[in-house]
Design a protein around this motif. Sequence first.
Motif, short mmCIF file in Angstrom:
data_model
loop_
_atom_site.label_atom_id
_atom_site.label_comp_id
_atom_site.label_asym_id
_atom_site.label_seq_id
_atom_site.Cartn_x
_atom_site.Cartn_y
_atom_site.Cartn_z
N ARG A 33 -4.89 13.24 3.63
CA ARG A 33 -5.43 12.27 4.53
C ARG A 33 -4.50 12.41 5.92
O ARG A 33 -3.52 13.01 5.92
N ASP A 34 -5.12 11.88 6.88
CA ASP A 34 -4.68 12.11 8.15
C ASP A 34 -3.50 11.09 8.55
O ASP A 34 -3.45 10.22 7.60
N PRO A 35 -2.38 11.49 9.41
CA PRO A 35 -1.43 10.58 9.58
C PRO A 35 -1.70 9.13 9.79
O PRO A 35 -0.73 8.24 9.83
N GLY A 36 -2.78 8.79 10.38
CA GLY A 36 -3.04 7.42 10.68
C GLY A 36 -3.48 6.46 9.51
O GLY A 36 -3.99 5.39 9.69
N ILE A 37 -3.51 6.87 8.23
CA ILE A 37 -4.09 6.09 7.20
C ILE A 37 -3.25 4.78 7.19
O ILE A 37 -3.78 3.78 7.01
N GLY A 38 -2.02 5.02 7.24
CA GLY A 38 -0.96 3.85 6.99
C GLY A 38 -1.51 2.72 7.97
O GLY A 38 -1.32 1.63 7.67
N SER A 62 0.82 -1.23 0.14
CA SER A 62 0.01 -0.05 0.05
C SER A 62 0.99 1.04 0.04
O SER A 62 1.81 1.48 0.89
N TYR A 63 0.83 1.93 -1.16
CA TYR A 63 1.56 3.24 -1.20
C TYR A 63 0.94 4.35 -0.52
O TYR A 63 -0.34 4.81 -0.80
N ILE A 64 1.60 5.08 0.63
CA ILE A 64 0.72 6.07 1.32
C ILE A 64 1.12 7.41 0.58
O ILE A 64 2.25 7.71 0.72
N ALA A 65 0.06 8.17 0.20
CA ALA A 65 0.28 9.42 -0.34
C ALA A 65 -0.64 10.40 0.35
O ALA A 65 -2.06 10.54 -0.04
#
Length: 380
Positions: free
Chosen positions: A361-366, A343-346
């Motif tokens: 996106r908020d920092p907790g998405i990953g 999963s590429y976090i952007a």
Amino acid sequence: MNTSERYRERNIQSENRIREAFQFKNQEAPYIIYDVNYWLFGALSEEIPDGYCSEDPSIMTNYQAQKIETHMREYHDVYIPFLMPWFGTGVLASGFGIDVKFLDKMDPAVDLPTIRDVQQIRDLKKPNPLKDGLMPRVLNTIRYMRENTDFPVGVTDCQGPLTTALQIVGYDKMIYWMHDHPEMIHDLMQLVTDSLIEWIGVQKEVAGQSLDDDAYVLGVKIPGSLGGVWISDDDSVIFGKDLYREFVVPYNSQILEAFGGGVIHFCGCANQHIENFLSTRGLIAIHNLNLDHLDEAARLRHALAEKKLVYMVGDFNLEDNRIDHYYQQLFQKMGSQGLIVISYIAPALSLQEGQYVDARRDPGIGKRIERSIQKFNNSK
């Protein structure tokens, strides 16, 4: 930066888990929450340092190293840290004289080709990595990264022969000339292939890498001795299978075999080429951002699995309300053996029904994506 001892055991375990997937012995799919993107697409503008792709390699090195340290604290995936000399997708094309535009806080972009007549192909010469285009800047960055860190350093973005040829002559002319002047296009593809093999080899030498190891396909390390190269083939999705078989498969095969095997990456659906991929010599895996098209991706995944070829499936972060549904469907359709999930976090975009849209996106998405992968990941 002394990272070797701190991450040594973790890296060994991660590489072993990836290797198990290549052997189809994994019970769960190894996964990566890739928030250490070396490219700028999808990053928040205020987080991108000035001069990231400039001639000062310290800016790029420090930016990537800081992201690596944060990732290694936050996640327990199979990510293996490395540094990437990133100057866009047109480095080899720049060696052939194609201009690359550097836009503020954006990825470098290839300018329009200058070739107008098919006979100009005869004037093209193999680039000199020490002198031409952006190639010297890449080599200087690799040297700096090696001298100032102990992270391994990968080769710069590796566009395959098809995309590089298209950058040199243009999409419209390339397709017409495939029909009208096939011998000239074969000459062009061979020249680009020979140049790319030499260019990769020079980078590996400067980086202290062996030819059949140390390849990182969009952040995923290929286990040692299984293959030493990856190529990007995004334009495969727009070509018919016959043209691709004639003008691309032989040249991709040369590159993969030159480095003991490797991986082809593309975004989207290229299922018209399943047989072409299976007949590509030296192919050990496909890396695919499927753009939310899981049924088509599953068809490719199972065709590869029948030949014991790994499928690396990924996408940029989904909209929040679809995360669980997406990964539940992914594992139901694909299983886990021989599968690697990324999963590429952007933080500046979201994947919504096959399209990337602007978002914050908020920092907790990953972490939410990681929990979802852990919930549905199994070998069934």
